[in-house]
Design a protein around this motif. Structure first.
Motif, mmCIF file in Angstrom:
data_model
loop_
_atom_site.group_PDB
_atom_site.id
_atom_site.type_symbol
_atom_site.label_atom_id
_atom_site.label_comp_id
_atom_site.label_asym_id
_atom_site.label_seq_id
_atom_site.Cartn_x
_atom_site.Cartn_y
_atom_site.Cartn_z
ATOM 1 N N ARG A 82 58.144 97.279 55.492
ATOM 2 C CA ARG A 82 57.879 96.240 54.497
ATOM 3 C C ARG A 82 56.995 95.142 55.076
ATOM 4 O O ARG A 82 56.051 94.669 54.419
ATOM 5 C CB ARG A 82 59.190 95.640 54.004
ATOM 6 N N THR A 83 57.257 94.745 56.313
ATOM 7 C CA THR A 83 56.434 93.721 56.957
ATOM 8 C C THR A 83 55.006 94.201 57.139
ATOM 9 O O THR A 83 54.046 93.445 56.912
ATOM 10 C CB THR A 83 57.044 93.339 58.317
ATOM 11 N N ASP A 104 55.218 92.555 46.884
ATOM 12 C CA ASP A 104 55.597 91.522 45.922
ATOM 13 C C ASP A 104 55.017 90.161 46.289
ATOM 14 O O ASP A 104 54.389 89.487 45.462
ATOM 15 C CB ASP A 104 57.125 91.452 45.823
ATOM 16 N N THR A 105 55.214 89.716 47.523
ATOM 17 C CA THR A 105 54.707 88.400 47.929
ATOM 18 C C THR A 105 53.190 88.326 47.874
ATOM 19 O O THR A 105 52.632 87.341 47.358
ATOM 20 C CB THR A 105 55.226 88.037 49.333
ATOM 21 N N PRO A 106 52.451 89.316 48.401
ATOM 22 C CA PRO A 106 50.994 89.263 48.245
ATOM 23 C C PRO A 106 50.566 89.196 46.776
ATOM 24 O O PRO A 106 49.637 88.463 46.429
ATOM 25 C CB PRO A 106 50.520 90.561 48.907
ATOM 26 N N ALA A 118 46.866 88.003 46.054
ATOM 27 C CA ALA A 118 46.068 88.835 46.957
ATOM 28 C C ALA A 118 45.433 89.988 46.187
ATOM 29 O O ALA A 118 45.951 90.444 45.169
ATOM 30 C CB ALA A 118 46.948 89.363 48.094
ATOM 31 N N ASN A 119 44.333 90.474 46.704
ATOM 32 C CA ASN A 119 43.619 91.582 46.068
ATOM 33 C C ASN A 119 44.389 92.878 46.303
ATOM 34 O O ASN A 119 44.665 93.256 47.444
ATOM 35 C CB ASN A 119 42.208 91.689 46.643
ATOM 36 N N LEU A 120 44.754 93.572 45.188
ATOM 37 C CA LEU A 120 45.495 94.832 45.271
ATOM 38 C C LEU A 120 44.826 95.867 44.381
ATOM 39 O O LEU A 120 44.118 95.533 43.424
ATOM 40 C CB LEU A 120 46.953 94.641 44.816
ATOM 41 N N ASP A 121 45.058 97.127 44.708
ATOM 42 C CA ASP A 121 44.559 98.225 43.869
ATOM 43 C C ASP A 121 45.608 98.493 42.786
ATOM 44 O O ASP A 121 46.492 99.342 42.942
ATOM 45 C CB ASP A 121 44.316 99.464 44.726
ATOM 46 N N ALA A 136 62.917 96.068 42.231
ATOM 47 C CA ALA A 136 61.656 95.958 42.960
ATOM 48 C C ALA A 136 60.466 96.206 42.040
ATOM 49 O O ALA A 136 59.437 95.522 42.141
ATOM 50 C CB ALA A 136 61.644 96.936 44.129
ATOM 51 N N CYS A 137 60.575 97.177 41.141
ATOM 52 C CA CYS A 137 59.490 97.453 40.184
ATOM 53 C C CYS A 137 59.254 96.260 39.256
ATOM 54 O O CYS A 137 58.115 95.835 39.031
ATOM 55 C CB CYS A 137 59.824 98.701 39.356
ATOM 56 N N ILE A 138 60.337 95.722 38.707
ATOM 57 C CA ILE A 138 60.199 94.582 37.790
ATOM 58 C C ILE A 138 59.600 93.379 38.519
ATOM 59 O O ILE A 138 58.706 92.703 38.003
ATOM 60 C CB ILE A 138 61.566 94.219 37.173
ATOM 61 N N ALA A 139 60.073 93.122 39.725
ATOM 62 C CA ALA A 139 59.588 91.965 40.485
ATOM 63 C C ALA A 139 58.094 92.080 40.763
ATOM 64 O O ALA A 139 57.350 91.086 40.650
ATOM 65 C CB ALA A 139 60.367 91.832 41.792
#
Length: 889
Positions: A423-424, A456-458, A463-466, A496-499
């Motif tokens: 996760r980190t 989640d935090t990014p 943050a830029n995500l695909d 986790a999905c909802i978050a």
């Protein structure tokens, strides 16, 4: 001269004046003269000084007491000793301004050989008592311990036995106040009173500091007279409680050569060998005295240590805890650990063969820390997040996919630790991992969950995500959840999905609107799964979440947040309609609205989380779905059900971005404000005592916008406590000080509010009702309020009898104004100095700044200003602030 003052009766205490309200300070001017006389080389002069102070032993005047102890500190020890009874009489619970001086007096007396006088003061100075059922002293936080460690050595050196008795009495009193003594049906709890005696003295609490002083006093008493060693220890042990037994053992350890019989008795006591409550003290005695014992005595102690190895009991426990039979390695570790835990603190004085056994065991089984980590299940991940970052995304995913852990508990712990590191690593490189989402989907579910959590935090931070890959990934996860209604990982994966969806939709430009169909499909599926998934037991036990943060952690609350942010996302990207809600067209907006309607359908109050989340996002809902919100507002804020209405109202008040002006047309919204103000008047809701409760801020925001109904403002002003009206004035000052042309209308309304309140204060016969509220103008110097206007308002308030609060800020800012304004500044200072509501303490807070202003005023071109300076200096001197008298020359 002292004799003449005494003859004329001028050495007595001053009388309080009505203005001082029993807080006189630096009024006893003769005290400063006596302080100079205390340094006289003439014994008869000093004797008269002592007599003058002793004659005031019954005085409660704070200035007399402060000057008295200053004088005693300046006297030689011979004379100061005669004031010990007087000083101890002044050391009673209450506000004291002189607690530094008695410590110096005690040290001076003790070093000069006046031990009894020093201890007489110490008895009062270090007294402990119960206040509100808690331990209390005369001192501020941590200062008792500081002064005790600072003076104990001198007191002990002067009179070790009396000091020992004093410290023992104090510690026993502490134990009684804290309810560790007397011994009752719960047993002797006093052992738990002490902290780490051997640690840093600056980190000791009160009982530990007293225990250390007892050990030091007893050791010094034994050193002074070895023949009394047993009697010294007996005095300690005569006190009730195991805490004093532990202290006695420490004294024996430090003086074992003087107490050989007692040291031997302690070491041979079978109940003390291996006892956890006194292990440190036993270790100290053993290190000092075990080598002096005979071989037979040593062997008896070691046999007792070995008797703690009870393999049958241990084996039974091991099988129950580990679900397997122990092997030979486990048995050896148990034997080693049992012995090492008892003798580890004195292993260097054991027989050589025993020392070698312990050294071999330590080499095989590790340190106590290593064994503790094995026992509680602490493991190290096979690969750290730094290793994963160095290896790269593809190599890390391949490692996780190819890993084949053993089915035992240790491997399961390693997997948990590895997932945390994963996760980190995902959080450190979110874009690269989001592009490889399809490769993660087949990993064990714990890694899938940590992957979602790592993103989640990014996503929350923009943050830029695909997102194309991530939406496809989450769709696959959701389909698996739909096929497995009973799965241990169902709830954490769903959360986790909802978050992650909520974090992505929060940044309205993060997910391209072209993915609208996928977003809606995911939201609908997540809502369906959440409605059939129970919350964990710990959440179900808490029927109502205490805050918005807790509400959004519930599945029902997080789904509502997802729906609202979905509507906001559609609106921001031009895909939402602002028309009246329609039930005929199955649009994305309609589907998300439907989820909110279903959440509002439950009127039982059992599901508070959805309503609390809607309250937090009430502004957002009104902005993107105003018509829909008005249509359902009575369901969200029912007029006839206060408890149900409170869920949404409380989070709107505490956590939303502000009030909604347009909704005041709706009775259900307006009534919430009326009800909340009513709670103020009944004492049911003190805004200061409720975290982030912003009713006052909401009302003032509406006021300066010009949308607060007059009847609500009047109700607030009649009902609100002083603290809230004072807070309102702070917000008014911030509004007046705000910049920008667009805020001119807001400033004008804020200034009108100030004028209205000042006029009400002038007309009121009850000045106390308005004092702090009007006084809040002192804070306005912190903001960009027009200085000329502000000075006029303060002058007006002072003329009406209302002085500004926060004089530290006022003096600081006034002193920085240009010289051209000095005439007005001095006029304000005159009003402050002559105000009956300003205490002399407040006039002492900024002496350098005050002198700067008075000096500038003294050379002003205005004769009126110069006369005002003279009056200010004289008024200050009459109040005991005489450091500006030189300005009259």
């Amino acid at each position: 001269m002292v004799a003449q003052l005494r003859k004329k009766g001028l050495l007595g205490e001053p009388f309080f004046t009505p203005e001082e309200d029993d807080t006189g300070f630096r009024q006893w001017s003769v005290g400063r003269y006596l302080l100079r006389m205390a340094a006289s080389p003439n014994p008869s002069t000093r004797a008269m000084v002592v007599g003058a102070i002793r004659a005031l032993a019954g005085s409660t005047h704070p200035d007399v007491q402060l000057s008295g102890v200053e004088i005693a500190a300046a006297l030689p020890a011979l004379d100061a000793a005669m004031l010990a009874e007087t000083i101890s009489g002044w050391l009673v619970p209450g506000e004291r301004f002189f607690l530094l001086h008695p410590a110096n007096i005690m040290k001076n007396l003790a070093r000069a050989g006046y031990g009894n006088a020093a201890l007489r003061i110490a008895t009062a100075y270090f007294q402990v008592f119960s206040k509100d059922d808690r331990l209390a002293t005369l001192h501020d936080h941590l200062m008792y311990e500081h002064f005790l460690s600072d003076t104990a050595t001198d007191l002990i050196a002067a009179a070790p036995r009396p000091a020992l008795e004093l410290f023992c009495d104090l510690l026993h009193r502490v134990a009684v106040i804290r309810k560790y003594l007397p011994v009752d049906e719960h047993g002797d709890l006093s052992n738990h009173l002490l902290g780490d005696i051997d640690g840093n003295p600056q980190h000791r609490d009160i009982p530990t500091a007293l225990a250390a002083a007892i050990v030091e006093a007893a050791t010094e008493a034994i050193r002074e007279d070895v023949s009394k060693a047993n009697d010294v220890v007996s005095r300690i042990r005569s006190r009730e409680g195991m805490v004093f037994e532990r202290i006695a053992m420490r004294v024996v350890a430090s003086s074992s050569g003087s107490l050989p019989e007692l040291a031997t008795r302690y070491l041979m006591d079978a109940d003390l060998i291996g006892a956890s409550w006194c292990r440190t003290e036993y270790d100290l005695i053993a290190k000092a005295w075990f080598p002096s014992l005979g071989a037979q005595e040593q062997q008896a102690i070691l046999d007792r240590v070995d008797s703690f190895i009870q393999e049958d009991r241990w084996r039974k426990w091991f099988v129950e805890a580990n679900h397997r039979e122990p092997n030979e390695w486990d048995a050896r570790e148990h034997r080693f650990a049992t012995v090492h835990d008892i003798v580890g603190g004195w292993s260097d004085v054991l027989p050589v063969d025993r020392q070698r056994e312990l050294e071999a065991g330590a080499a095989e089984f590790g340190t106590p820390s290593d064994r503790y980590h094995r026992f509680v299940g602490f493991v190290t991940s096979p690969r750290s997040s730094e290793d994963m970052s160095s290896a790269g995304v593809d190599a890390t995913i391949s490692f996780l996919r190819d890993r084949a852990p053993d089915p035992d508990r240790e491997s399961a712990r390693e997997t948990t630790a590895l997932a945390g590191e994963f996760r980190t690593a995902v959080s450190a490189d979110p874009l690269a991992y989001s592009k490889s989402a399809s490769e993660v989907i087949d990993l064990p579910s714990i890694f899938v969950r940590r992957f979602l959590e790592g993103l989640d935090t990014p996503a929350f931070n923009g943050a830029n995500l695909d997102w194309s890959s991530l939406l496809s990934f989450m769709t696959t996860v959701v389909r698996r959840l739909e096929r497995r209604p009973v799965d241990a990982d169902r709830y954490p994966l769903l959360r986790a999905c909802i978050a992650l969806m909520v974090s992505g939709l929060r940044k309205t430009a993060a997910i391209d609107i072209r993915h609208g169909g996928e977003v809606l499909s995911l939201a609908t599926s997540l809502h369906a799964i959440a409605s059939t998934t129970p919350e964990p037991d710990e959440m179900r036990r808490l029927l109502q979440p205490p805050s918005f943060a807790d509400a959004r952690q519930r599945l029902s609350g997080s789904i509502v947040e997802l729906s609202i942010l979905g509507l906001n996302w559609l609106h921001a990207n031009g895909a939402a309609s602002t028309s009246e809600p329609s039930t005929n067209t199955p649009s994305p907006v309609g589907a998300l609205r439907s989820m909110l309607v279903q959440s509002l359908a439950d009127q039982s109050g059992k599901h508070a989380a959805p309503r609390m989340v809607m309250g937090r996002y009430l502004n957002c809902l009104y902005r993107v779905e105003g018509c829909w919100l008005r249509h359902h507002l009575t369901s969200l804020l029912p007029v006839d059900d206060e408890s149900l209405r409170e869920y949404a109202w409380s989070t709107h008040l505490r956590d939303d971005v502000g009030p909604i002006d347009d909704l005041f047309e709706e009775p259900s919204y307006r009534d919430c404000y009326i009800g909340e103000i009513g709670k103020m008047s009944s004492g049911g809701a003190n805004v200061r005592e409720t975290n982030n409760h912003r009713l006052t801020g909401y009302l003032i925001t509406l006021l300066v916008r010009g949308t607060l109904p007059e009847e609500l403002l009047n109700l607030f002003l009649e009902s609100a406590p002083m603290s809230e009206r004072q807070d309102a004035m702070r917000l008014i000052g911030q509004t007046i000080g705000s910049g920008g042309a667009e805020s001119s209308a807001l400033k004008e309304r804020a200034e009108r509010y100030w004028s209205r309140r000042l006029s009400a204060a002038k007309a009121s016969a009850d000045r106390s009702r308005y004092a702090n509220e009007i006084g809040s103008i002192g804070l306005w110097f912190l903001w960009n309020v027009d200085v000329d206007w502000l000075l006029e308002q303060i002058t007006d308030a002072l003329g009406a009898g209302y002085a500004p609060n926060d004089l530290f800020i006022v003096f600081q800012r006034l002193s920085r104004l240009e010289e051209a304004k000095i005439d007005k500044v001095i006029e304000v200072l005159e009003g402050i100095a002559t105000s009956p509501s300003v205490s002399r303490y407040a006039l002492m807070v900024q002496p350098a700044e005050l002198r700067k202003m008075l000096t500038a005023g003294k050379v002003s071109q205005s004769e009126k200003t110069r006369r005002r300076v003279e009056r200010i200096v004289n008024v200050l001197a009459s109040k005991g602030v005489d450091s500006f008298i030189d300005l009259l020359r």
